[in-house]
Write a protein that holds these residues in place. Structure first.
Motif, PDB file in Angstrom:
ATOM      1  N   ALA A  31       0.841  -1.143   0.153  1.00 54.29           N
ATOM      2  CA  ALA A  31       0.087   0.208   0.222  1.00 54.29           C
ATOM      3  C   ALA A  31       0.883   1.260   0.112  1.00 54.29           C
ATOM      4  O   ALA A  31       0.457   2.281  -0.749  1.00 54.29           O
ATOM      5  N   THR A  32       1.879   1.403   0.668  1.00 51.23           N
ATOM      6  CA  THR A  32       2.679   2.432   0.899  1.00 51.23           C
ATOM      7  C   THR A  32       3.517   2.825  -0.549  1.00 51.23           C
ATOM      8  O   THR A  32       4.120   3.846  -0.723  1.00 51.23           O
ATOM      9  N   THR A  33       3.676   1.871  -1.466  1.00 52.79           N
ATOM     10  CA  THR A  33       4.394   2.153  -2.749  1.00 52.79           C
ATOM     11  C   THR A  33       3.241   2.100  -3.763  1.00 52.79           C
ATOM     12  O   THR A  33       3.548   2.544  -4.858  1.00 52.79           O
ATOM     13  N   MET A  34       1.809   2.046  -3.562  1.00 50.94           N
ATOM     14  CA  MET A  34       0.976   2.065  -4.468  1.00 50.94           C
ATOM     15  C   MET A  34       0.685   3.610  -5.308  1.00 50.94           C
ATOM     16  O   MET A  34       0.796   4.483  -4.511  1.00 50.94           O
ATOM     17  N   TYR A  35       0.754   3.412  -6.351  1.00 52.10           N
ATOM     18  CA  TYR A  35       0.621   4.860  -7.124  1.00 52.10           C
ATOM     19  C   TYR A  35       1.789   5.630  -7.052  1.00 52.10           C
ATOM     20  O   TYR A  35       1.690   6.778  -7.101  1.00 52.10           O
ATOM     21  N   SER A  36       3.046   5.265  -6.833  1.00 51.34           N
ATOM     22  CA  SER A  36       4.014   6.037  -6.439  1.00 51.34           C
ATOM     23  C   SER A  36       4.083   6.882  -7.970  1.00 51.34           C
ATOM     24  O   SER A  36       5.006   7.730  -7.728  1.00 51.34           O
ATOM     25  N   GLU A  37       4.232   6.236  -8.936  1.00 51.76           N
ATOM     26  CA  GLU A  37       4.546   6.961 -10.151  1.00 51.76           C
ATOM     27  C   GLU A  37       3.556   8.064 -10.427  1.00 51.76           C
ATOM     28  O   GLU A  37       3.809   9.054 -11.121  1.00 51.76           O
ATOM     29  N   LEU A 205      -5.813  -0.396   2.747  1.00 46.48           N
ATOM     30  CA  LEU A 205      -6.241  -0.527   1.169  1.00 46.48           C
ATOM     31  C   LEU A 205      -6.944  -2.180   1.056  1.00 46.48           C
ATOM     32  O   LEU A 205      -6.217  -3.116   1.579  1.00 46.48           O
ATOM     33  N   ILE A 206      -7.948  -2.211   0.358  1.00 44.65           N
ATOM     34  CA  ILE A 206      -8.312  -3.355  -0.159  1.00 44.65           C
ATOM     35  C   ILE A 206      -8.555  -3.504  -1.625  1.00 44.65           C
ATOM     36  O   ILE A 206      -9.166  -2.531  -2.112  1.00 44.65           O
ATOM     37  N   GLN A 207      -8.228  -4.603  -2.242  1.00 49.60           N
ATOM     38  CA  GLN A 207      -8.291  -4.767  -3.564  1.00 49.60           C
ATOM     39  C   GLN A 207      -9.096  -6.019  -3.946  1.00 49.60           C
ATOM     40  O   GLN A 207      -8.793  -7.050  -3.383  1.00 49.60           O
ATOM     41  N   VAL A 213      -9.193 -11.329  -2.935  1.00 50.10           N
ATOM     42  CA  VAL A 213      -9.047 -10.089  -2.191  1.00 50.10           C
ATOM     43  C   VAL A 213      -7.580 -10.025  -1.596  1.00 50.10           C
ATOM     44  O   VAL A 213      -7.303 -11.122  -1.159  1.00 50.10           O
ATOM     45  N   VAL A 214      -7.141  -8.877  -1.704  1.00 53.84           N
ATOM     46  CA  VAL A 214      -5.686  -8.530  -1.123  1.00 53.84           C
ATOM     47  C   VAL A 214      -5.840  -7.392  -0.438  1.00 53.84           C
ATOM     48  O   VAL A 214      -6.652  -6.465  -0.617  1.00 53.84           O
ATOM     49  N   HIS A 215      -5.476  -7.306   1.049  1.00 54.32           N
ATOM     50  CA  HIS A 215      -5.887  -6.312   1.878  1.00 54.32           C
ATOM     51  C   HIS A 215      -4.526  -5.880   2.589  1.00 54.32           C
ATOM     52  O   HIS A 215      -3.590  -6.577   3.043  1.00 54.32           O
ATOM     53  N   SER A 216      -4.359  -4.587   2.653  1.00 55.64           N
ATOM     54  CA  SER A 216      -2.970  -4.088   3.472  1.00 55.64           C
ATOM     55  C   SER A 216      -3.420  -4.328   5.030  1.00 55.64           C
ATOM     56  O   SER A 216      -4.506  -4.300   5.640  1.00 55.64           O
ATOM     57  N   PRO A 217      -2.237  -4.020   5.747  1.00 48.63           N
ATOM     58  CA  PRO A 217      -2.606  -3.829   7.285  1.00 48.63           C
ATOM     59  C   PRO A 217      -2.931  -2.341   7.421  1.00 48.63           C
ATOM     60  O   PRO A 217      -2.979  -1.404   6.442  1.00 48.63           O
ATOM     61  N   ARG A 356      -1.257  -8.049  -8.342  1.00 49.88           N
ATOM     62  CA  ARG A 356      -0.870  -8.397  -6.798  1.00 49.88           C
ATOM     63  C   ARG A 356       0.421  -8.054  -6.287  1.00 49.88           C
ATOM     64  O   ARG A 356       1.329  -7.744  -7.123  1.00 49.88           O
ATOM     65  N   PRO A 357       0.892  -7.680  -5.022  1.00 54.01           N
ATOM     66  CA  PRO A 357       2.153  -7.423  -4.404  1.00 54.01           C
ATOM     67  C   PRO A 357       2.982  -8.552  -4.777  1.00 54.01           C
ATOM     68  O   PRO A 357       2.730  -9.730  -4.754  1.00 54.01           O
ATOM     69  N   SER A 358       4.240  -8.204  -5.193  1.00 55.90           N
ATOM     70  CA  SER A 358       5.292  -9.121  -5.381  1.00 55.90           C
ATOM     71  C   SER A 358       5.767  -9.863  -4.096  1.00 55.90           C
ATOM     72  O   SER A 358       6.047  -9.022  -2.988  1.00 55.90           O
ATOM     73  N   PRO A 359       5.646 -11.177  -4.103  1.00 54.31           N
ATOM     74  CA  PRO A 359       5.980 -11.549  -2.544  1.00 54.31           C
ATOM     75  C   PRO A 359       7.261 -11.415  -2.138  1.00 54.31           C
ATOM     76  O   PRO A 359       8.256 -11.442  -3.097  1.00 54.31           O
ATOM     77  N   GLU A 360       7.485 -11.005  -1.042  1.00 51.10           N
ATOM     78  CA  GLU A 360       9.130 -10.879  -0.444  1.00 51.10           C
ATOM     79  C   GLU A 360       9.657 -12.336   0.179  1.00 51.10           C
ATOM     80  O   GLU A 360       8.931 -13.182   0.162  1.00 51.10           O
ATOM     81  N   LYS A 361      10.941 -12.239   0.493  1.00 54.23           N
ATOM     82  CA  LYS A 361      11.371 -13.430   0.905  1.00 54.23           C
ATOM     83  C   LYS A 361      10.838 -14.169   1.916  1.00 54.23           C
ATOM     84  O   LYS A 361      10.300 -13.397   3.053  1.00 54.23           O
TER      85      LYS A 361
END
Length: 615
Positions: A31-37, A205-207, A213-217, A356-361
């Motif tokens: 969510a914090t990087t969404m729409y950065s551009e 944020l909920i998508q 569905v994917v949601h942020s904290p 969708r968000p890219s999975p982190e390690k």
């Protein structure tokens, strides 16, 4: 195919079931990087100047509100200030306006729920129009799910958290799903939808996309105002593609009402768009499920006025794209013919993976990737269940069975025979009196190869009894042409008993069990029907004697094939010899020939052109 009327409005309990197992949580970074551009540094500075922020806090938001309604006006003012400062408030023919919905009731088309959003971003432009409230009492005539880019639910801080055990976030997602379901239904070019849960200090944020569905904290926007600003700018974007709308579907909406539209198809070779004029403003067929294929079908015409069909769907990556099967069916009599197609594999808004968000390690996001596909085909007649006479429906059935044989000989198994068969149209010649369509789940014939596809696909009411009864068993045979022929038989049975007025009371319960969502109930009642005798006296008298004889003969053949298969496969719990099955399949031409001969004998019966007493 059916029309777009929803037979039964979904309840909140239905939505809870629909979202079960489909909800995943993402890391804060998503969510914090969404729409950065969308919000470069200079624009961020410009927006912040217009906001009352000091010491890391939005001063206009109450510290300790008593009720969530205390937050409506302050939050709307902040959101509108961001929209205005970003330049999204008005651009050419598009506007964006934040507003709370206190005292407003939004018109719902698919969900039976009193849940309403608290704040929305109201919009005008290509994809938006005033809600269609004619004849509907008590709903707002100026604001609805037809003209919002985003909806927000307001909560107080102490009523929400990210504790997985308490499942608060899940309940917030389920409430938001009410709005998502309506937005998808009332904005038919929606590809995905994003909404916000917002409190006096935090935002979530909920998508919703067609995989789930994917949601942020919850993110503290006083500590991180940039995230809230970016989210608002993105969710009020003027370019509609950023909002999750397919901008290749376009309408003109003077004075807030859509009047006419067009669908554009991109040709990768020429890098140009072909324009197809909508013959109606809305898709004539759409599925209102939140997840899955989300099929939409539109009546269109090309530049020469030829009537065509546009079909949009999100397909699984393990599914053969329909255009691939249709290309193999070119010039096959009685099979839907492809005009053009578009495959959005690998594009930003055409594949769930990219949304969708890219999975982190160490992360794992469990969802099925789906890809947007568009095909354009010739437009044929009405669905088979719109028949008026016996001769019309039997001719359509006969020609689609013959078309199915041609398709099998071309190496393609349809796999989903249902009442989606189309009539060929008035005065259609033999061979195209019925058209075989919907090759969505068609597959390359592989029932004589290993490994075989273990899937069960199709429409429950017409799926073969063996596929249903064998679901989950280790040695169930693969879906074959005989299963599809049996599906044609069940289509006929539903027509005979479920579409005409008659006094055969037993048939109502039988038809209902055929449609049962329980595989064993549906498969069991069908197997029992094939095993029993079908008497002339059990068939409604509105059908001719020749038609009755045909139904009984078809029933006998399907029953005989069921017995032959059972002798080969046994209980489906142990490995069986495939040689006898190959011998059975070697009789394919005889099987088709016998069925076509049975139907041909019934065609042209005296009185078969008279109108039937349809339900």
């Amino acid at each position: 195919m059916i029309d777009d009327k929803t037979a039964k409005l979904a309840s909140f309990e239905d939505i809870q079931r629909e979202t079960k197992g489909r909800i995943v949580s993402a890391k804060e970074r998503w969510a914090t990087t969404m729409y950065s551009e969308s919000v470069p540094e200079e624009l961020m500075k410009k927006i912040k100047v217009k906001l009352n922020i000091t010491n890391g806090r939005f001063n206009d938001v109450p510290n300790d509100p008593n009720m969530k309604s205390d937050l409506y006006d302050p939050l709307v003012n902040i959101i509108q200030s961001i929209i205005t400062a970003s330049g999204n408030a008005k651009y050419k023919n598009s506007t964006r306006e934040a507003m709370h919905t206190r005292g407003k009731r939004l018109h719902k088309q698919v969900v039976n729920s009193e849940i309403s959003p608290d704040i929305v971003i109201k919009a005008t432009g290509n994809s938006f129009e005033l809600p269609r409230t004619d004849g509907v009492e008590g709903v707002d005539a100026t604001l609805g799910y037809t003209n919002v880019t985003c909806v927000m639910e307001v909560k107080l801080d102490h009523t929400t958290n990210d504790d997985e055990d308490l499942r608060v976030a899940r309940r917030e997602v389920q409430r938001m799903a009410v709005h998502a379901k309506e937005v998808f239904a009332q904005q038919p070019n929606r590809l995905f939808f994003r909404g916000l849960v917002i409190t006096e200090s935090r935002v979530r944020l909920i998508q919703f996309d067609r995989a789930g569905v994917v949601h942020s904290p919850l993110i503290n926007y006083h500590d991180d105002p940039d995230t809230l600003i970016r989210l608002v700018v993105g969710l009020s974007s003027i370019p509609e593609v950023d909002l999750g709308l397919d901008d290749t579907i376009r309408w003109n909406a003077p004075e807030g009402r859509k009047t006419h539209g067009a669908i554009m198809l991109f040709n990768e070779k020429t890098e140009k768009y072909t324009k197809y004029r909508m013959r109606n403003l809305d898709p004539f067929f759409k599925r209102d499920e939140l997840f899955g294929r989300a099929t939409r079908m539109w009546d269109v015409a090309d530049a020469d006025g030829q009537k065509l069909l546009v079909k949009d769907a999100w397909i699984g990556t393990r599914t053969t794209p329909e255009h691939v099967s249709l290309k193999k069916a070119v010039d096959l009599l009685g099979v839907q013919q492809l005009v053009d197609h578009e495959d959005r594999t690998g594009t930003e808004f055409g594949e769930i993976d990219y949304l969708r968000p890219s999975p982190e390690k160490g992360d794992f996001y469990d969802f099925e990737n789906r890809i947007f596909q568009r095909i354009i085909t010739v437009r044929y007649g009405e669905p088979i269940n719109s028949f008026k006479t016996e001769a019309e429906v039997l001719a359509a059935l006969r020609d689609t069975i013959a078309a199915h044989e041609r398709l099998v000989n071309a190496g393609i198994l349809h796999s989903d025979i249902s009442q989606g068969i189309l009539l060929g149209g008035s005065n259609a010649p033999e061979g195209v009196r019925g058209i075989l369509i919907d090759l969505d789940v068609a597959m390359e014939i592989m029932y004589d190869k290993n490994p075989i596809d273990p899937r069960t696909v199709g429409t429950r009411s017409s799926q073969s009894q063996l596929l249903l009864r064998g679901q989950g068993l280790p040695y169930r045979p693969a879906h074959d042409y005989l299963d599809d022929l049996e599906s044609f038989f069940w289509v006929l049975i539903h027509i005979i008993f479920d579409h005409v007025q008659h006094s055969q009371k037993w048939a109502k319960g039988f038809i209902a069990l055929c449609k049962s969502t329980d595989n064993l109930d549906s498969g069991g009642v069908k197997r029992a029907f094939l095993d029993g005798d079908l008497l002339d006296s059990q068939i409604p008298d509105c059908w001719s004697q020749e038609c009755k004889d045909m139904v009984i003969a078809f029933h006998g053949l399907m029953g005989s094939i069921a017995i032959q298969k059972e002798r080969i496969i046994g209980t489906m719990t142990e490995e069986w010899d495939s040689a006898p099955m190959h011998e059975l399949h070697a009789q394919m031409a005889d099987h088709y020939g016998e069925i076509l001969e049975i139907i041909d004998e019934a065609l042209g019966a005296p009185g078969s052109n008279r109108a039937l007493p349809l339900v």
